[in-house]
Scaffold this active site. Structure first.
Site, PDB file in Angstrom:
ATOM      1  CD  GLU A 158      -6.608   3.290   6.564  1.00 44.54           C
ATOM      2  OE1 GLU A 158      -6.645   3.098   7.833  1.00 44.54           O
ATOM      3  OE2 GLU A 158      -5.974   2.549   5.713  1.00 44.54           O
ATOM      4  CG  HIS A 209      -7.694  -2.016   7.782  1.00 49.18           C
ATOM      5  ND1 HIS A 209      -8.792  -0.989   7.237  1.00 49.18           N
ATOM      6  CD2 HIS A 209      -6.811  -1.193   8.175  1.00 49.18           C
ATOM      7  CE1 HIS A 209      -8.051   0.171   7.326  1.00 49.18           C
ATOM      8  NE2 HIS A 209      -6.964   0.150   7.744  1.00 49.18           N
ATOM      9  N   GLY A 217       2.961   2.522  10.866  1.00 48.23           N
ATOM     10  CA  GLY A 217       2.419   1.907  11.932  1.00 48.23           C
ATOM     11  C   GLY A 217       2.371   0.057  11.818  1.00 48.23           C
ATOM     12  CB  ALA A 218       0.471  -2.137  11.461  1.00 48.91           C
ATOM     13  CD  GLU A 223      -2.923   1.248   2.239  1.00 52.11           C
ATOM     14  OE1 GLU A 223      -2.747   0.448   3.283  1.00 52.11           O
ATOM     15  OE2 GLU A 223      -3.873   2.193   2.439  1.00 52.11           O
ATOM     16  CD  GLU A 281      -5.093  -2.008   5.515  1.00 55.70           C
ATOM     17  OE1 GLU A 281      -3.954  -1.722   6.194  1.00 55.70           O
ATOM     18  OE2 GLU A 281      -5.847  -1.255   4.771  1.00 55.70           O
ATOM     19  CG  ASN A 282      -0.159  -6.724   3.853  1.00 57.37           C
ATOM     20  OD1 ASN A 282      -0.291  -5.815   3.166  1.00 57.37           O
ATOM     21  ND2 ASN A 282       0.736  -6.757   4.926  1.00 57.37           N
ATOM     22  CG  HIS A 329      -6.530   0.638  12.420  1.00 57.78           C
ATOM     23  ND1 HIS A 329      -6.935   1.788  12.345  1.00 57.78           N
ATOM     24  CD2 HIS A 329      -5.744   0.412  11.175  1.00 57.78           C
ATOM     25  CE1 HIS A 329      -7.073   2.166  11.301  1.00 57.78           C
ATOM     26  NE2 HIS A 329      -6.294   1.494  10.594  1.00 57.78           N
ATOM     27  CD  GLU A 330      -3.117  -2.030  10.732  1.00 51.48           C
ATOM     28  OE1 GLU A 330      -3.598  -2.402   9.511  1.00 51.48           O
ATOM     29  OE2 GLU A 330      -2.662  -1.037  10.836  1.00 51.48           O
TER      30      GLU A 330
HETATM   31  N1  TRP Z   1      -3.194   0.982   5.690  1.00 48.50           N
HETATM   32  C1  TRP Z   1      -2.271   1.279   6.892  1.00 48.50           C
HETATM   33  C2  TRP Z   1      -3.009   1.340   8.065  1.00 48.50           C
HETATM   34  O1  TRP Z   1      -3.688   2.415   8.315  1.00 48.50           O
HETATM   35  C3  TRP Z   1      -1.261   2.220   6.520  1.00 48.50           C
HETATM   36  C4  TRP Z   1       0.022   1.824   5.899  1.00 48.50           C
HETATM   37  C5  TRP Z   1       0.833   1.022   6.191  1.00 48.50           C
HETATM   38  C6  TRP Z   1       0.697   2.710   4.783  1.00 48.50           C
HETATM   39  N2  TRP Z   1       1.990   1.274   5.706  1.00 48.50           N
HETATM   40  C7  TRP Z   1       1.779   2.097   4.641  1.00 48.50           C
HETATM   41  C8  TRP Z   1       0.285   3.479   4.081  1.00 48.50           C
HETATM   42  C9  TRP Z   1       2.780   2.466   3.775  1.00 48.50           C
HETATM   43  C10 TRP Z   1       1.149   3.961   2.940  1.00 48.50           C
HETATM   44  C11 TRP Z   1       2.401   3.562   2.845  1.00 48.50           C
HETATM   45  O2  TRP Z   1      -3.425   0.263   8.890  1.00 48.50           O
HETATM   46 ZN    ZN Z   2      -5.768   1.612   8.424  1.00 44.49          ZN
END
Ligand code: TRP
Ligand code: ZN
Length: 871
Positions: free
Chosen positions: A327, A308, A268-269, A128, A271-272, A304-305
């Site tokens: 988000e 998602h 931070g993390a 992402e 959500e794959n 949060h993840e």
């Molecule tokens: N989708 C992720 C979240 O909010 C955000 C995220 C993680 C992200 N790594 C990233 C966005 C790298 C841009 C680039 O949970």
């Molecule tokens: Zn998110």
């Protein structure tokens, strides 16, 4: 001037994809000096798009090596396709075909941490928003959803663990020490949710049974040395899974849920699908190495993840302008989860404080944008507080306007209607409209208009008729590209209180007009209004309270959030007077009413410690800056320091009593009450230390050496490190280093404590720390600790009047931009606020931005922020 000007993408230009990819088969040969990726894409023209003879266009990073390309087994030669700047074009393709493509990647050289890269010897990915195009050529956009099957091949000894999305379906090994695993993800997903991990990882395993009886294996992977720091995240995951079933009726949909902790991560993390990848800072937790704040962050991010999986993965975004669809909704969901797990009011106070300081500042700066932006150059720059936090406030307002039952019906309908689709924020609102029968078209301005609205409230009371009237005027300042704003539709929660605190009325008003009058009958006496209860809308609210009214609300308001807010309003007002006094050379003073009010709070042992700690915290310099007409960093600092020291000295005995009351000697626990006691205790210690008196240094030293947890140890360390007792400061910093040098996350704290040290010589100190062996300029966490700590938490030195702090930051940005543009662009934020500062600093900041602008090669990320800041 920068050589290349990145182009701007517009929402209004959106076109559905001409080509769909139904299946994606990937094979990764992971080696030390290269990775070969073979992608087989089953492509067909999109029946929903009439223009069938469009060439096939795939996105692929300009620097990616293409080794082989074939269509239905026929190898193409260079004349059959065109490759230019990030795009691969093939004319004359059949209606439906299999495209095979081999690319060669160099993950060990990938410092941008987008696509496939190495973190501490393990392979991992971050796709992402647009990282998948650094792995292979693909229609890398969220509205192309495909079923993925992925095989990883790697040396068995170095990389015993091979992970990807979905379920493992096959594996084996060869005679040369290599093994392979195939993963199959049955759920169609956009490429940004693809992930793989290969490494020598330890794991914590658990089980979860869903409401309908599906058995899910839960696995959290980390480096072996961190295996003892995974229990808390595991519990948070199980709590989140249960909560989403209870509150939203959402179940998990695969047999395995995996989380992997990596040390090198831009955010931070992530959500794959089925394989979340986490920054170690958001998953590892242990009482001895993690603060209470850290624990809360882990709980919130794990949830949060997980959330998602529905709000983002099962129903995803049509395009990146819709980012807040997933988000904003998911932040709202995780905030409600945390509120249910801990103290609801405290969680709300923390979130609103973040919004008021950082999001309001963003809304008032050069990068201001609507929750659903209209254009961008680099989408990574739009993972913002506006999209996340203000976006969550917008969802919260829908929840407030509809009420919990209708909101739940709306969310059920949204998931049912759009399961497996890529949709828009309009679709989300439409579901809420259907279930409620309401017209939310005006409400949608929250998605399209930028800026923080302001409510001006005045009132009148007719004692003879018992009629009380509230007049509300709304307005919203201009923002880039939006001169005039239309009125918003918003929920305004209010209470009316009698002088003695009795509640005469409580309810919800709905604002839709620019000016509106609300009438209340049968009101027995002139009430004090408690406005915007629970912060029912993300606005600034003016009402001309007297000090006495605010003190009454601080004591009696039945809305906990507004009790706290009344105290904050009072402090802000008093501080603003002192800021002006400082600027005019008038002696500073502290109101005796405030002192008495605080004394009462401090002596009231019946109050919830966590709430009390919130009430006794002065608004930060950052928040005072956001509120200032023009930011005068030193006046703000001096005024706040004066008030803090006065409150410390005058109430010294009370602070000590509170400290002792909270210092229970209990063993460490992360339950909300215990955390509340620690936060109050450490606040009391901070005030005691602010007196500058030696006995409290001893107390802090004692707490430092006797505590069994990082919360208390770090609180004591940072108080001593920021005090005038320099000898003890050095001694404790050295001891802390010796104790924790092998704990990377703790060393981040050690760096930020020193980077935010306000005493003289800060710039020299951070320069020294940048040379320290534990510092690694390629690790985003280290950069955030040192550079973010100095520029964000050390205002007096970052804003040094000779401009040295600004030049230092600009030097860093230029260096980092070549290495990791996403992180560089983020660290740049403090400089973008130059127009808000007094003329001397403003000119110096602008000068550094101009210097960056004049640099030949800026990334799209940094170029966008710098150029928009200078406009
Ligand atoms: N989708 C992720 C979240 O909010 C955000 C995220 C993680 C992200 N790594 C990233 C966005 C790298 C841009 C680039 O949970
Ligand atoms: Zn998110």
């Amino acid at each position: 001037m920068s050589s290349k000007q990145p182009s701007t993408i517009y929402l209004e230009d959106y076109q559905p994809p001409a080509w769909l990819v139904t299946h994606t088969e990937l094979r990764f040969e992971l080696e030390e000096d290269q990775t070969l990726v073979r992608a087989q894409l089953s492509i067909q023209s999109n029946p929903a798009v009439s223009d069938r003879r469009k060439p096939l266009e795939l996105l692929g990073d300009a620097g990616m090596e293409l080794c082989r390309l074939s269509i239905d087994g026929q190898v193409l030669d260079a004349a059959d396709y065109q490759r230019e700047a990030g795009c691969l074009r093939i004319a004359n393709v059949p209606e439906s075909f299999v495209l095979e493509c081999v690319t060669r990647l160099l993950p060990h050289e990938n410092t941008a941490l987008e696509g496939l890269y190495k973190s501490d010897g393990m392979f991992c990915t971050q796709c992402e928003a647009e990282g998948f195009r650094r792995i292979t050529f693909f229609p890398d956009r969220p509205d192309v959803m495909s079923i993925f099957r992925t095989t990883l091949v790697a040396d068995k000894q170095r990389y015993p663990v091979l992970l990807s999305n979905g379920n493992p379906v096959d594996s084996g090994e060869d005679d040369e020490g290599r093994h392979w695993v195939t993963w199959d993800d049955p759920w169609p997903k956009p490429s940004y949710l693809f992930a793989l991990v290969a490494g020598d990882l330890a794991l914590l395993e658990d089980q979860y049974t869903t409401a309908s009886g599906r058995e899910v294996a839960l696995r959290i992977y980390a480096e072996r040395k961190d295996l003892d720091k995974l229990d808390y995240a595991m519990q948070a995951l199980k709590d989140a899974m249960r909560w989403d079933e209870d509150v939203y009726g959402r179940e998990y949909d695969l047999d395995i849920y995996m989380i992997v902790a990596v040390d090198f991560f831009n955010m931070g993390a992530m959500e794959n699908k089925g394989l979340n990848i986490f920054n170690t800072s958001c998953v590892l937790a242990h009482p001895q190495t993690t603060t209470d704040q850290g624990f809360q962050r882990v709980e919130g991010v794990v949830a949060h993840e997980y959330f998602h999986n529905w709000s983002g993965n099962r129903v995803t975004c049509r395009d990146w302008f819709q980012l807040s669809l997933k988000e904003g909704f998911t932040v709202f969901r995780d905030a409600e989860f945390s509120a249910d797990m801990n103290s609801r009011t405290v969680k709300r106070i923390e979130d609103v404080t973040l919004l008021r300081t950082a999001q309001f500042a963003e809304d008032g700066g050069p990068m201001a944008h609507p929750v659903r932006p209209e254009s961008y150059m680099e989408i990574s720059n739009f993972y913002t507080l506006t999209v996340y936090e203000k976006g969550a406030e917008v969802v919260r307002m829908l929840h407030t306007l509809l009420g919990p039952e209708l909101f739940r019906q709306g969310s059920d309908l949204y998931f049912e209607r759009h399961d497996g689709q890529a949709v828009t924020t309009d679709d989300f609102v439409a579901a809420m409209e259907t279930v409620s029968g309401r017209d939310l078209s005006q409400f949608k301005r929250w998605y399209s208009q930028a800026g923080t609205p302001r409510l001006q409230v005045s009132d009148s009371f007719d004692a003879a008729t018992g009629c009380y009237q509230l007049k509300v005027r709304q307005s919203c300042p201009p923002s880039p590209g939006q001169e005039h704003k239309q009125p918003y539709h918003l929920p305004l929660a209010v209470g009316l209180l009698a002088e003695d605190g009795r509640e005469l009325f409580a309810g919800l008003l709905e604002l839709t007009e620019e000016e509106q009058v609300f009438r209340f009958d049968n009101i027995s006496e002139r009430p004090v209004p408690s406005l915007l209860r629970g912060f029912s809308a993300p606005v600034k609210l003016d009402y001309d309270y007297t000090d006495a009214q605010l003190l009454m609300l601080l004591r009696h308001d039945t809305d906990g959030f507004n009790r706290w807010d009344a105290g904050q309003r009072l402090c802000i007002r008093l501080l603003q007077t002192q800021i002006r006094n400082h600027q005019q050379g008038v002696a500073l003073s502290c109101s005796s009413e405030l002192i008495e009010a605080w004394r009462n709070l401090l002596q009231d042992a019946s109050l919830d410690p966590a709430m009390l700690a919130q009430c006794l915290r002065l608004p930060s310099e950052a928040q005072l800056s956001e509120l200032a007409e023009q930011i005068d960093v030193s006046a703000i600092h001096e005024a706040r320091e004066f008030m803090r020291t006065t409150l410390a000295q005058v109430l010294e005995q009370e602070w000590l009593q509170v400290y002792q009351r909270c210092d229970t000697g209990e063993t460490y626990s992360t339950d909300a009450e215990a955390m509340g006691r620690r936060s109050l205790k450490n606040l009391a210690l901070a005030y005691l230390m602010a007196t500058g008196r030696e006995p409290w240094l001893e107390l802090a030293r004692q707490q430092y050496s006797q505590s069994d947890n990082m919360t208390d140890q770090l609180a004591a360390l940072s108080l001593v490190a920021h005090s005038d007792f320099r000898e003890t400061a050095d001694e404790l910093l050295q001891a802390f280093y010796l104790q924790w040098q092998h704990e990377s996350l703790v060393m981040n704290q050690w760096l930020s404590v020193q980077a935010s040290d306000p005493s003289a010589g800060a710039l020299a100190r951070v320069n020294q720390l940048a040379e320290h062996p534990i510092f690694d300029a390629r690790n985003p966490n280290k950069l955030r600790a040192l550079i973010g700590g100095f520029c964000g938490q050390n205002p007096m030195h970052f804003h040094a009047e000779d401009g040295s702090g600004y030049a230092w930051l600009a030097d860093w940005i230029l260096r980092l931009d070549r290495q990791n543009p996403q992180v560089a662009a983020r660290l740049l934020t403090p400089l973008t606020r130059w127009k808000r500062h007094e003329p001397v600093r403003s000119a110096l900041m602008q000068g550094q931005l101009q210097r960056m602008m004049d640099t030949a090669e800026l990334s799209a990320d940094v170029y966008e922020v710098v150029s928009k800041s200078l406009m």
